[in-house]
Design an enzyme around this catalytic site. Structure first.
Site, PDB file in Angstrom:
ATOM      1  N   SER A 132      45.207  -0.883 -39.533  1.00 22.89           N
ATOM      2  CA  SER A 132      46.199  -1.884 -39.924  1.00 22.89           C
ATOM      3  C   SER A 132      46.570  -1.666 -41.386  1.00 22.89           C
ATOM      4  CB  SER A 132      45.604  -3.279 -39.750  1.00 22.89           C
ATOM      5  OG  SER A 132      46.439  -4.245 -40.359  1.00 22.89           O
TER       6      SER A 132
ATOM      7  N   TYR B  91      39.152  -9.553 -41.382  1.00 19.58           N
ATOM      8  CA  TYR B  91      40.022  -8.593 -40.683  1.00 19.58           C
ATOM      9  C   TYR B  91      40.306  -7.410 -41.608  1.00 19.58           C
ATOM     10  CZ  TYR B  91      44.022  -6.884 -37.917  1.00 19.58           C
ATOM     11  OH  TYR B  91      44.886  -6.104 -37.170  1.00 19.58           O
TER      12      TYR B  91
HETATM   13  P1  NAI Z   1      46.724  -7.626 -28.146  1.00 17.22           P
HETATM   14  O1  NAI Z   1      45.942  -8.874 -28.323  1.00 17.22           O
HETATM   15  O2  NAI Z   1      47.971  -7.672 -27.330  1.00 17.22           O
HETATM   16  O3  NAI Z   1      45.759  -6.480 -27.565  1.00 17.22           O
HETATM   17  C1  NAI Z   1      44.429  -6.334 -27.971  1.00 17.22           C
HETATM   18  C2  NAI Z   1      43.577  -6.164 -26.720  1.00 17.22           C
HETATM   19  O4  NAI Z   1      42.208  -5.960 -27.147  1.00 17.22           O
HETATM   20  C3  NAI Z   1      43.591  -7.410 -25.824  1.00 17.22           C
HETATM   21  O5  NAI Z   1      43.923  -7.053 -24.497  1.00 17.22           O
HETATM   22  C4  NAI Z   1      42.177  -7.930 -25.933  1.00 17.22           C
HETATM   23  O6  NAI Z   1      41.686  -8.560 -24.745  1.00 17.22           O
HETATM   24  C5  NAI Z   1      41.397  -6.646 -26.230  1.00 17.22           C
HETATM   25  N1  NAI Z   1      40.085  -6.940 -26.794  1.00 17.22           N
HETATM   26  C6  NAI Z   1      39.798  -7.808 -27.797  1.00 17.22           C
HETATM   27  N2  NAI Z   1      38.473  -7.866 -28.001  1.00 17.22           N
HETATM   28  C7  NAI Z   1      37.908  -7.010 -27.091  1.00 17.22           C
HETATM   29  C8  NAI Z   1      36.579  -6.641 -26.813  1.00 17.22           C
HETATM   30  N3  NAI Z   1      35.540  -7.174 -27.481  1.00 17.22           N
HETATM   31  N4  NAI Z   1      36.353  -5.741 -25.836  1.00 17.22           N
HETATM   32  C9  NAI Z   1      37.396  -5.217 -25.134  1.00 17.22           C
HETATM   33  N5  NAI Z   1      38.665  -5.527 -25.359  1.00 17.22           N
HETATM   34  C10 NAI Z   1      38.928  -6.419 -26.325  1.00 17.22           C
HETATM   35  O7  NAI Z   1      47.043  -7.131 -29.609  1.00 17.22           O
HETATM   36  P2  NAI Z   1      47.697  -5.777 -30.199  1.00 17.22           P
HETATM   37  O8  NAI Z   1      48.577  -6.225 -31.292  1.00 17.22           O
HETATM   38  O9  NAI Z   1      48.234  -4.900 -29.132  1.00 17.22           O
HETATM   39  O10 NAI Z   1      46.403  -5.129 -30.847  1.00 17.22           O
HETATM   40  C11 NAI Z   1      46.020  -3.774 -30.694  1.00 17.22           C
HETATM   41  C12 NAI Z   1      45.480  -3.275 -31.998  1.00 17.22           C
HETATM   42  O11 NAI Z   1      46.548  -3.228 -32.954  1.00 17.22           O
HETATM   43  C13 NAI Z   1      44.390  -4.158 -32.613  1.00 17.22           C
HETATM   44  O12 NAI Z   1      43.333  -3.332 -33.084  1.00 17.22           O
HETATM   45  C14 NAI Z   1      45.101  -4.847 -33.770  1.00 17.22           C
HETATM   46  O13 NAI Z   1      44.212  -5.185 -34.807  1.00 17.22           O
HETATM   47  C15 NAI Z   1      46.083  -3.762 -34.185  1.00 17.22           C
HETATM   48  N6  NAI Z   1      47.226  -4.211 -34.975  1.00 17.22           N
HETATM   49  C16 NAI Z   1      48.163  -5.081 -34.453  1.00 17.22           C
HETATM   50  C17 NAI Z   1      49.239  -5.500 -35.218  1.00 17.22           C
HETATM   51  C18 NAI Z   1      50.268  -6.454 -34.701  1.00 17.22           C
HETATM   52  O14 NAI Z   1      51.163  -6.885 -35.483  1.00 17.22           O
HETATM   53  N7  NAI Z   1      50.235  -6.824 -33.433  1.00 17.22           N
HETATM   54  C19 NAI Z   1      49.432  -4.990 -36.604  1.00 17.22           C
HETATM   55  C20 NAI Z   1      48.407  -4.090 -37.043  1.00 17.22           C
HETATM   56  C21 NAI Z   1      47.361  -3.729 -36.252  1.00 17.22           C
END
Ligand code: NAI
Length: 292
Positions: A160, A173
């Site tokens: 991030s 975070y």
């Molecule tokens: P999202 O919430 O749509 O997807 C994240 C997924 O990770 C979810 O399906 C969730 O159930 C899963 N997850 C969470 N904890 C877990 C665990 N302990 N074991 C297995 N699965 C788990 O969010 P997004 O945005 O697609 O996130 C993906 C990555 O992108 C994350 O690492 C987030 O920090 C990063 N990110 C997102 C940004 C944004 O603006 N959405 C910006 C910068 C980074």
């Protein structure tokens, strides 16, 4: 399903090829799910690993419906990335179903704010267990087998911008993502110095992206990208062999990110206070730096 605008991939990234296997943690939602769709459209077989529940089941159905070979191309695996043994179970299940893995995306992440630096140790640990250790667990479960396969391989860890410029707001975070940046840089170095290794590591740095993690909004904010845009940008960047996959969004062009990052490292070089960008005494200096 075919994508008529596939970005060209360089031979360096032959890892992304029809019939090859991909593993994506956090693959039931957002950026991970969008990436799963893109890889299936390229003829890959894809394992999504996520917390158990209806989102994982629905994502698996959705992917199988879109996959050229339906269910045969998709594995949905319930796990908690904070538990190292879960990643070992995932590795074994994928090996049994698909064989060697050429694309590993350690992407699962959470964003609840556990609070101030001196508060809530359990909340801090829980966040870092997922966002940092969850990635390390993935690498430690899969890397040996990926290296042993002696085939082209990619490991993408989702970081991030908050792990680089560390804006005030959610310190835990920021800590998890800056540790992840350091770890992934070191992983890339270690892999390129591993004799005979054909596996490379990459840091995905999404901008503001409309996903499950972007709390509160029911419609995509104008400034945000979609998960699909991030996945496309990542594949183009991997095609160029980029390590830092720095995504813009609709409100932050790359040039602005570059200035923010340069200002952050300038805190050390110029001997300014930590996080001077948000220090009232430096507000005017930062504004005039941006305007230059
Ligand atoms: P999202 O919430 O749509 O997807 C994240 C997924 O990770 C979810 O399906 C969730 O159930 C899963 N997850 C969470 N904890 C877990 C665990 N302990 N074991 C297995 N699965 C788990 O969010 P997004 O945005 O697609 O996130 C993906 C990555 O992108 C994350 O690492 C987030 O920090 C990063 N990110 C997102 C940004 C944004 O603006 N959405 C910006 C910068 C980074």
């Amino acid at each position: 399903m075919t994508d008529t605008h596939l970005p060209a991939l360089s031979p360096d990234n032959a890892a992304i090829a029809p019939g090859n296997a991909a593993v994506i943690t956090g693959g039931a939602s957002g950026i991970g799910l969008a990436t799963a769709h893109k890889l299936l459209a390229r003829g890959m077989r894809v394992a999504i690993a996520d917390r158990p529940g209806s989102a994982l089941d629905a994502a698996a159905r959705d992917l199988a419906n879109a996959a050229p070979n339906g269910d045969a191309d998709v594995l949905a695996f319930a796990l908690d990335v904070a538990i190292p043994g879960d990643l070992i179970r995932l590795r074994d299940a994928v090996a049994q179903r698909f064989g060697a893995v050429s694309f590993l995306m350690n992407n699962a992440g959470i964003g609840p704010n556990p609070g101030k630096p001196w508060q809530n140790p359990d909340g801090w640990r829980a966040l870092i267990d997922v966002n940092f250790w969850g990635v390390v667990h993935g690498v430690q479960a899969f890397a040996d087998a990926m290296l042993a396969a002696q085939a082209p391989g990619l490991i993408v860890n989702t970081g991030s911008k908050q792990g680089i410029t560390t804006p005030p707001g959610n310190l835990a975070y920021n800590v998890s993502k800056s540790a992840l940046k350091t770890y992934t840089e070191g992983l890339a170095h270690a892999l390129r110095n591993e004799p005979g290794a054909n596996v490379s590591a990459h840091l995905l740095i999404p901008g503001f992206t409309f996903t499950g993690l972007t709390e509160g909004a029911t419609e995509k904010p104008a400034g945000a990208w979609t998960g699909e845009q991030v996945a496309d940008f990542m594949l183009q960047s991997l095609g160029r062999g980029d390590f830092y996959i720095l995504c813009p969004d609709n409100e932050t062009p790359r040039a602005l990110d570059e200035k923010r990052m340069a200002w952050a490292i300038g805190d050390i070089i110029e001997n300014r206070p930590a996080l001077s960008r948000w220090h009232p005494d430096y507000r005017a200096a930062f504004a005039s730096y941006l305007a230059k």
